[in-house]
Enzyme design. Structure first.
Site, short mmCIF file in Angstrom:
data_model
loop_
_atom_site.label_atom_id
_atom_site.label_comp_id
_atom_site.label_asym_id
_atom_site.label_seq_id
_atom_site.Cartn_x
_atom_site.Cartn_y
_atom_site.Cartn_z
N HIS A 18 -5.09 -4.14 2.90
CA HIS A 18 -6.01 -4.58 4.16
C HIS A 18 -5.83 -5.96 4.74
O HIS A 18 -5.73 -5.96 5.78
CB HIS A 18 -7.60 -4.12 3.67
CG HIS A 18 -7.61 -2.69 3.28
ND1 HIS A 18 -8.53 -2.55 2.29
CD2 HIS A 18 -7.47 -1.68 3.79
CE1 HIS A 18 -8.41 -1.23 2.04
NE2 HIS A 18 -7.86 -0.63 3.34
N LYS A 42 -19.80 10.14 2.07
CA LYS A 42 -18.81 10.02 0.72
C LYS A 42 -19.58 8.99 -0.19
O LYS A 42 -20.28 8.00 0.37
CB LYS A 42 -17.77 8.83 1.58
CG LYS A 42 -16.73 9.72 2.25
CD LYS A 42 -15.54 8.82 2.57
CE LYS A 42 -14.14 9.53 3.11
NZ LYS A 42 -13.20 8.46 3.53
N ARG A 91 0.73 3.59 6.07
CA ARG A 91 1.64 3.16 4.85
C ARG A 91 2.77 4.20 4.78
O ARG A 91 4.06 3.64 4.46
CB ARG A 91 0.86 3.29 3.62
CG ARG A 91 -0.13 2.33 3.43
CD ARG A 91 -1.36 2.66 2.35
NE ARG A 91 -2.23 3.60 2.86
CZ ARG A 91 -3.33 4.09 2.49
NH1 ARG A 91 -3.54 3.68 1.20
NH2 ARG A 91 -4.01 5.08 3.08
N SER A 129 -7.39 1.82 -1.90
CA SER A 129 -8.66 1.70 -2.56
C SER A 129 -8.79 2.55 -3.73
O SER A 129 -9.26 2.29 -4.79
CB SER A 129 -9.93 1.80 -1.58
OG SER A 129 -9.60 0.74 -0.43
P1 ADP Z 1 -10.42 5.38 5.43
O1 ADP Z 1 -11.53 5.92 4.64
O2 ADP Z 1 -11.12 4.96 6.80
O3 ADP Z 1 -9.27 5.68 5.55
P2 ADP Z 1 -9.70 2.88 3.87
O4 ADP Z 1 -10.41 1.67 3.51
O5 ADP Z 1 -9.06 3.75 2.85
O6 ADP Z 1 -10.53 3.71 4.84
O7 ADP Z 1 -8.32 2.47 5.01
C1 ADP Z 1 -8.83 1.74 6.15
C2 ADP Z 1 -7.35 1.75 6.83
O8 ADP Z 1 -6.60 0.75 6.23
C3 ADP Z 1 -6.99 2.75 7.08
O9 ADP Z 1 -6.08 2.86 8.27
C4 ADP Z 1 -5.73 2.92 5.95
O10 ADP Z 1 -4.56 3.63 6.57
C5 ADP Z 1 -5.35 1.60 5.97
N1 ADP Z 1 -4.85 0.91 4.62
C6 ADP Z 1 -5.19 1.54 3.51
N2 ADP Z 1 -4.39 0.77 2.63
C7 ADP Z 1 -3.71 0.14 3.04
C8 ADP Z 1 -2.55 -0.69 2.55
N3 ADP Z 1 -2.27 -0.86 1.30
N4 ADP Z 1 -1.67 -1.12 3.73
C9 ADP Z 1 -2.00 -1.01 4.65
N5 ADP Z 1 -2.85 -0.12 5.30
C10 ADP Z 1 -3.58 0.35 4.60
#
Ligand code: ADP
Length: 166
Positions: A18, A42, A91, A129
């Site tokens: 992130h 969630k 990703r 995450s």
């Molecule tokens: P959501 O539930 O909205 O997908 P996340 O916190 O999992 O929330 O992810 C938020 C954003 O960050 C999404 O666009 C996801 O694809 C991106 N994201 C999550 N992990 C990574 C990572 N390791 N590298 C780049 N982008 C990421």
């Protein structure tokens, strides 16, 4: 006119992937808002306030970025912030289908909000995450995968749940 972008997500917790997207976004936009989605349906490991605290600490040395949370429709939130761009991270191909659907639905609801996809450094392409939480709950080290405060709070939360590292 200032180009303000919103980077929305669950961020449970914020990871180094992130952070990588935030840094890339700041190269393109004048201002970036990391917006924690407060989705009551969630179940999360961390509360919205805890997730914001982790992000605030992770971005404390960066300029032109702030953290916020939202519980309304994303495009409404974006417009209220005087922003017109949503940043999402991509990703792998596996992210594409869901992101494509979300982006097109948001466009249908609100034509003037544009979604921009950014690819993280390949070192973070396997990072999520969800996987970080699984590792921590099973007692593995998440050092180097998440910012320091997230690591500390994960350890404390796992201990409180009677799981994870001793
Ligand atoms: P959501 O539930 O909205 O997908 P996340 O916190 O999992 O929330 O992810 C938020 C954003 O960050 C999404 O666009 C996801 O694809 C991106 N994201 C999550 N992990 C990574 C990572 N390791 N590298 C780049 N982008 C990421």
């Amino acid at each position: 006119m200032k180009r303000i972008a919103v980077y929305p997500g669950t961020f449970d917790p914020f990871t180094n992937g992130h952070i990588d997207i935030v840094e890339r976004g700041l190269r393109i936009f004048d201002e970036l808002i990391v917006a924690v989605a407060a989705n009551p349906h969630k179940s999360q490991l961390f509360t919205v306030e805890e997730r914001k605290e982790i992000i605030r600490d992770a971005i404390k040395d960066m300029r032109n970025v702030r953290v916020d949370s939202f519980d309304d429709l994303l495009v409404d939130y974006v417009r209220n912030q005087k922003a017109n761009v949503v940043i999402r991270g991509l990703r792998a191909v596996s992210d594409f289908e869901y992101e494509f659907q979300m982006a097109l639905m948001n466009r249908k609801i609100c034509e003037e909000v544009e979604t921009v996809f950014m690819m993280p450094n390949q070192a973070y392409s396997y990072l999520s995450s969800r996987i970080v939480k699984e590792i921590a709950l099973l007692g593995g080290s998440v050092s180097g995968l998440v910012p320091p405060l997230a690591e500390k709070m994960l350890r404390e939360r796992c201990q409180a749940l009677g799981k994870g590292a001793k």
